[in-house]
Design a protein around this motif. Structure first.
Motif, short mmCIF file in Angstrom:
data_model
loop_
_atom_site.label_atom_id
_atom_site.label_comp_id
_atom_site.label_asym_id
_atom_site.label_seq_id
_atom_site.Cartn_x
_atom_site.Cartn_y
_atom_site.Cartn_z
N TYR A 82 0.85 -1.19 0.00
CA TYR A 82 0.00 0.00 0.00
C TYR A 82 0.89 1.24 0.00
CZ TYR A 82 -3.42 -3.50 1.31
OH TYR A 82 -4.22 -4.62 1.33
N GLN A 83 0.70 2.12 -0.98
CA GLN A 83 1.48 3.35 -1.05
C GLN A 83 0.63 4.52 -0.54
OE1 GLN A 83 2.99 4.61 -4.89
NE2 GLN A 83 4.75 5.61 -3.89
N PRO A 84 1.14 5.28 0.43
CA PRO A 84 0.36 6.39 0.98
C PRO A 84 0.10 7.50 -0.05
CG PRO A 84 2.11 5.75 2.49
CD PRO A 84 2.38 5.04 1.20
N ILE A 85 -1.06 8.11 0.06
CA ILE A 85 -1.41 9.35 -0.65
C ILE A 85 -1.52 10.42 0.43
CG2 ILE A 85 -3.15 10.52 -2.06
CD1 ILE A 85 -3.91 7.74 -3.17
N VAL A 86 -0.76 11.51 0.27
CA VAL A 86 -0.64 12.49 1.35
C VAL A 86 -1.33 13.79 0.98
CG1 VAL A 86 1.54 11.45 2.05
CG2 VAL A 86 1.54 13.46 0.55
N GLU A 87 -1.57 14.57 2.01
CA GLU A 87 -2.19 15.88 1.83
C GLU A 87 -1.09 16.94 1.91
OE1 GLU A 87 -6.43 17.40 3.30
OE2 GLU A 87 -4.96 17.31 4.92
N LEU A 98 -1.33 -2.07 -4.23
CA LEU A 98 -0.52 -2.54 -5.35
C LEU A 98 -0.19 -4.01 -5.13
CD1 LEU A 98 1.89 0.52 -5.39
CD2 LEU A 98 0.07 0.09 -7.04
N ILE A 99 -0.42 -4.85 -6.16
CA ILE A 99 -0.19 -6.29 -6.01
C ILE A 99 1.27 -6.61 -6.29
CG2 ILE A 99 -0.82 -6.81 -8.41
CD1 ILE A 99 -2.08 -9.43 -7.31
N ARG A 100 1.77 -7.61 -5.57
CA ARG A 100 3.13 -8.10 -5.76
C ARG A 100 3.12 -9.63 -5.75
NH1 ARG A 100 3.42 -3.61 -7.07
NH2 ARG A 100 4.86 -1.97 -6.37
N TRP A 101 4.11 -10.21 -6.45
CA TRP A 101 4.20 -11.68 -6.55
C TRP A 101 5.61 -12.09 -6.15
CZ3 TRP A 101 3.65 -14.73 -11.83
CH2 TRP A 101 3.77 -16.11 -11.58
N THR A 102 5.69 -12.91 -5.14
CA THR A 102 6.96 -13.49 -4.71
C THR A 102 6.81 -15.00 -4.73
OG1 THR A 102 7.41 -11.59 -3.27
CG2 THR A 102 8.71 -13.59 -2.90
N ARG A 103 7.60 -15.66 -5.58
CA ARG A 103 7.49 -17.12 -5.68
C ARG A 103 7.99 -17.76 -4.39
NH1 ARG A 103 9.18 -16.72 -11.54
NH2 ARG A 103 7.40 -17.47 -12.77
N SER A 104 7.65 -19.04 -4.26
CA SER A 104 8.02 -19.77 -3.04
C SER A 104 9.54 -19.85 -2.86
CB SER A 104 7.43 -21.19 -3.09
OG SER A 104 7.85 -21.86 -4.27
N ASP A 105 10.30 -19.75 -3.96
CA ASP A 105 11.77 -19.78 -3.86
C ASP A 105 12.35 -18.39 -3.60
OD1 ASP A 105 11.33 -18.54 -6.26
OD2 ASP A 105 12.46 -19.98 -7.49
N GLY A 106 11.50 -17.40 -3.40
CA GLY A 106 11.96 -16.05 -3.11
C GLY A 106 12.11 -15.16 -4.32
N THR A 107 11.92 -15.71 -5.52
CA THR A 107 12.05 -14.91 -6.74
C THR A 107 10.88 -13.94 -6.84
OG1 THR A 107 13.08 -16.80 -7.86
CG2 THR A 107 12.25 -15.00 -9.25
N PHE A 148 7.69 8.58 -4.06
CA PHE A 148 8.75 8.10 -3.19
C PHE A 148 9.21 9.16 -2.17
CE2 PHE A 148 10.43 4.74 -6.41
CZ PHE A 148 9.27 4.01 -6.20
N LEU A 149 8.96 10.45 -2.45
CA LEU A 149 9.31 11.49 -1.48
C LEU A 149 8.61 11.22 -0.15
CD1 LEU A 149 10.53 14.25 -0.67
CD2 LEU A 149 8.45 15.30 -1.62
N PHE A 150 7.41 10.70 -0.20
CA PHE A 150 6.61 10.48 1.01
C PHE A 150 6.72 9.05 1.52
CE2 PHE A 150 4.48 13.53 -1.83
CZ PHE A 150 4.69 14.68 -1.10
N ALA A 151 6.65 8.08 0.62
CA ALA A 151 6.78 6.68 1.03
C ALA A 151 6.74 5.79 -0.21
CB ALA A 151 5.66 6.28 1.98
N ARG A 152 7.48 4.72 -0.12
CA ARG A 152 7.38 3.67 -1.14
C ARG A 152 6.19 2.77 -0.77
NH1 ARG A 152 11.80 2.95 -4.45
NH2 ARG A 152 13.55 4.37 -4.03
N PRO A 153 5.75 1.87 -1.69
CA PRO A 153 4.70 0.91 -1.33
C PRO A 153 5.12 0.09 -0.10
CG PRO A 153 5.03 0.93 -3.70
CD PRO A 153 6.13 1.77 -3.12
N LEU A 154 4.22 -0.03 0.87
CA LEU A 154 4.55 -0.65 2.16
C LEU A 154 3.60 -1.79 2.49
CD1 LEU A 154 4.90 2.70 4.14
CD2 LEU A 154 6.79 1.30 3.23
#
Length: 741
Positions: free
Chosen positions: A503-508, A520-529, A719-725
């Protein structure tokens, strides 16, 4: 339905006629009894012909009306002959008055006229020659049979005036039958179905057959040869009308099939029957007349000539079929089969796919679409021939074309793909429309056995990437192999729980307080890839798995939003955004899926924002209807990456938008020239006027944030405020905000 009753009635009369004749040779009865079915049969045929005329139109209606007039004259002749028989005492040949014979002749002439005036359609010179020879064979065979019939008639009935008039009437009826057969052979595109014509053909035999039956039935004065055949005249007529009615609404056979099956058996049958007749005559008399011998010789010569022309016609037809099997019907270019066979001699394979052809075809209509394909085929042929005189140009199917170049690249074809792309800037004329058609191009070059497959891979990559031209190389194979691997792993990964959300913050602005998040969706395989979204999201869209994956995302995001509400209060976050792809918007069940997820987790619709791209809804249709349904749920709609797709200010009016997210490429221009800042400046003014929120994406420096605030922007992301967390870190940020408050 009435046609069926005509058939039943005519069949009943014919069976009654057979029964009366069978009984009449054993016992006497009033001589007018056999005339009841004899008159009823033609009357039913007249009614059936009129019914067929009423159900048809044009040449068909005219034909059936004319035939009904002819059959009406035959019915009147039957009534007249009934009067002759009932008012005259006779022995031997039954009486036939001049009035009756005249009516039979008039009916026959009307029927022949109807046949001769029936349009038959055009044909090639070989087909015309074959038809003429077929007609000649039938005519000669009929002439030989007629000579034998005339001889028999004179021997049996003499040469009196009444006998001659009778003979003329019967020969006229026989000629009508021959005309029907000739018409069947000569007509390549007759509007009357062949089955109807074949049912009319035996009527011509009924005349001569009636005189034969007169001789056979002469020992029984209450029986009559004419009365014996007239019910069958009516039956054949009714069956012909029924064939016409049943044919209505049935597609006609192809011209080629009609020509090839036109009836090579007809002259052979005529020759065979004539041969049988001559053998019978020779066995009975021991000799043949000069007419019969000469006619037989001419008949054999005609059959030989006919078969020779037919063989030539068949050879030409086979050449035509072979040519059509290797060429596209619409454009006349080579087809996929020819193209695949010719690849072996090529040095370069170029495959072309027309961009957005389906939308053009749907918007302008299939006729314009076909004209566009023909026009593009002509353009492609001209370009290819200028590069290589031996080039093969093909339409491979739909809107896909191919070119094979055999010359060396330095002989002029090296820039062929470039000229192909440049030509796309020139409009094509298609059925009165000027149409610009851009293309995807895949090229494979070299001396390889699998050039076609390599060009297909290059074209597929061009379409997938949205680029115009892709040339095959080894890295392309690796990328496509990786893409295929991802496609195979997607469903397994979803089942195995390898996907997770950030989740990436949206700031005021200006203080930078977090007020919303984008999931934001992410995919990490079972082997860490880690598989980047840019790799697997397009594959999920192509395979359709994005619908199932999107349902999981929506449910997961709603569950997380509910957890934040419980932990930090309902006002901790104003909105949680979720991205929805163009493919998902085409699913009419998406609004119900979103509503169910919100209800299941107890999240108000106002706290969910659905982010869509301009391209997804630019064309309207089902996608726009889905967005409207989502908006009616109370869900907020945001246009993501605004300014990079099919940008149109009209979209802000037609689409129920609540917010626009200005793309990073415009934010990067802040602090530069006024021209670079123009779009960012203009958008905030438009949004404010239309009551829309604006979010600036991709903010990476404090200077950009300050300038955005000066221009009127109140929300930013980057990225000035935060990357996806992960969700846990968003929890921690919400806790800190709560403590600060």
């Amino acid at each position: 339905m009435h046609n069926r009753w005509f058939v039943r009635g005519a069949l009943t009369l014919a069976l009654a006629d057979i029964l009366l004749i069978a009984l009449g040779v054993r016992a006497g009865f009033p001589k007018l009894m056999v005339w009841l079915p004899a008159v009823g049969g033609p009357v039913l045929a007249v009614a059936a012909f009129r019914g067929a005329a009423a159900l048809t139109e044009g040449a068909l209606r005219t034909f059936w009306r004319r035939v009904s007039y002819g059959m009406g004259a035959v019915a009147a002749a039957a009534v007249s002959q009934t009067v002759d028989v009932g008012t005259t005492e006779y022995s031997g040949m039954p009486p036939i008055g001049a009035r009756t014979l005249l009516l039979y002749v008039i009916g026959t002439i009307l029927a022949i006229s109807a046949m001769l005036r029936l349009p038959g359609g055009g044909r090639s010179w070989r087909q015309l020659t074959t038809a003429v020879l077929d007609v000649a064979v039938v005519a000669v065979a009929a002439g030989i049979a007629s000579s034998q019939y005339v001889g028999w008639f004179i021997d049996r009935f003499g040469v009196t005036a009444s006998a001659w008039w009778l003979n003329i009437a019967m020969m006229a009826i026989a000629v009508a039958g021959v005309v029907v057969v000739v018409k069947i052979m000569a007509a390549s595109r007759s509007p009357v179905p062949r089955a109807a014509l074949w049912w009319l053909a035996p009527v011509g035999l009924c005349g001569p057959l009636s005189t034969v039956l007169m001789s056979v039935l002469s020992p029984w004065p209450h029986l009559n040869g004419s009365a014996a055949v007239l019910p069958f005249v009516g039956l054949f007529g009714v069956l012909a009308a029924r064939a016409q009615v049943r044919h209505l609404g049935v597609l006609p056979r192809s011209r080629r099939a009609a020509a090839s099956r036109r009836g090579t058996a007809i002259p052979l049958v005529a020759t065979g029957l004539t041969s049988l007749l001559l053998v019978t005559v020779f066995v009975r008399t021991g000799h043949l007349t000069v007419v019969q011998v000469g006619g037989t010789t001419l008949l054999l010569l005609l059959v030989v000539a006919r078969q020779a022309v037919a063989l030539a016609e068949n050879a030409a037809l086979l050449d035509t079929v072979a040519n059509q099997a290797m060429h596209d019907d619409l454009t006349g270019l080579a087809n996929r089969r020819f193209f695949a066979d010719a690849v072996a001699g090529a040095r370069t394979v170029v495959l072309i796919d027309l961009k957005e052809f389906r939308a053009l075809n749907d918007g302008l209509g299939p006729d314009v679409g076909d004209a566009l394909l023909v026009a593009y085929g002509a353009r492609l042929s001209a370009l290819a021939r200028s590069a290589d005189e031996r080039a093969v140009v093909a339409r491979l199917g739909g809107d896909e074309f191919g070119v094979l170049l055999s010359a060396e690249p330095d002989a002029g074809q090296g820039d062929f793909a470039g000229r192909l792309l440049a030509a796309a800037d020139e409009p094509l004329q298609a059925a009165g429309h000027e149409v610009l058609v851009d293309v995807f191009v895949g090229v494979a070059e070299g001396d390889f056995a699998d050039l076609y497959r390599r060009a297909e891979l290059a074209l597929r990559a061009a379409v997938a990437s949205g680029g115009r031209l892709v040339r095959y190389d080894a890295s392309l194979e690796r990328r496509l192999s990786r893409r295929a691997t991802i496609a195979a792993d997607l469903r397994r990964a979803l089942t195995a729980g390898e996907f997770h959300m950030l989740y990436q913050p949206i700031v005021e602005l200006p203080h930078g307080r977090m007020v919303a998040v984008e999931s934001l969706i992410r995919w990490t395989r079972s082997d860490g890839t880690v598989v980047p979204p840019a790799d697997f999201v397009p594959v999920a869209e192509d395979t359709g798995l994005i619908v199932e994956l999107g349902a999981w995302i929506i449910d997961t995001v709603c569950a997380q939003a509910a957890a934040w509400r419980r932990a930090h209060g309902p006002d901790a976050l104003r909105s949680v955004a979720v991205n929805v792809s163009a493919r998902q918007l085409l699913d009419p069940g998406l609004p119900d899926l979103v509503a169910a997820a919100l209800a299941r987790h107890g999240v108000p619709a106002s706290q969910l924002t659905v982010e869509i791209t301009e391209t997804a809804v630019f064309g309207g249709g089902r996608a726009l209807a889905t967005v409207t349904a989502l908006s009616e749920l109370g869900v907020a709609i945001a246009l993501d990456d605004f300014g990079t797709g099919h940008s149109s200010l009209g979209l802000l009016r037609t689409c129920p938008v609540d917010a626009i997210k200005v793309d990073k490429s415009f934010v990067d221009g802040l602090g530069g020239t006024p021209q670079q800042e123009a779009i960012v400046t203009a958008l905030t003014g438009i949004a404010e006027t239309m009551g829309l929120r604006t979010v600036a994406e991709g903010v990476e420096t404090a200077a950009q944030a300050r300038r955005l605030y000066e221009l009127g922007y109140r929300h930013a992301q980057g990225f000035l405020f935060a990357r996806p967390l992960p969700a846990g870190e968003i929890d921690a940020m919400l806790d800190r905000l709560h403590l600060a408050a």
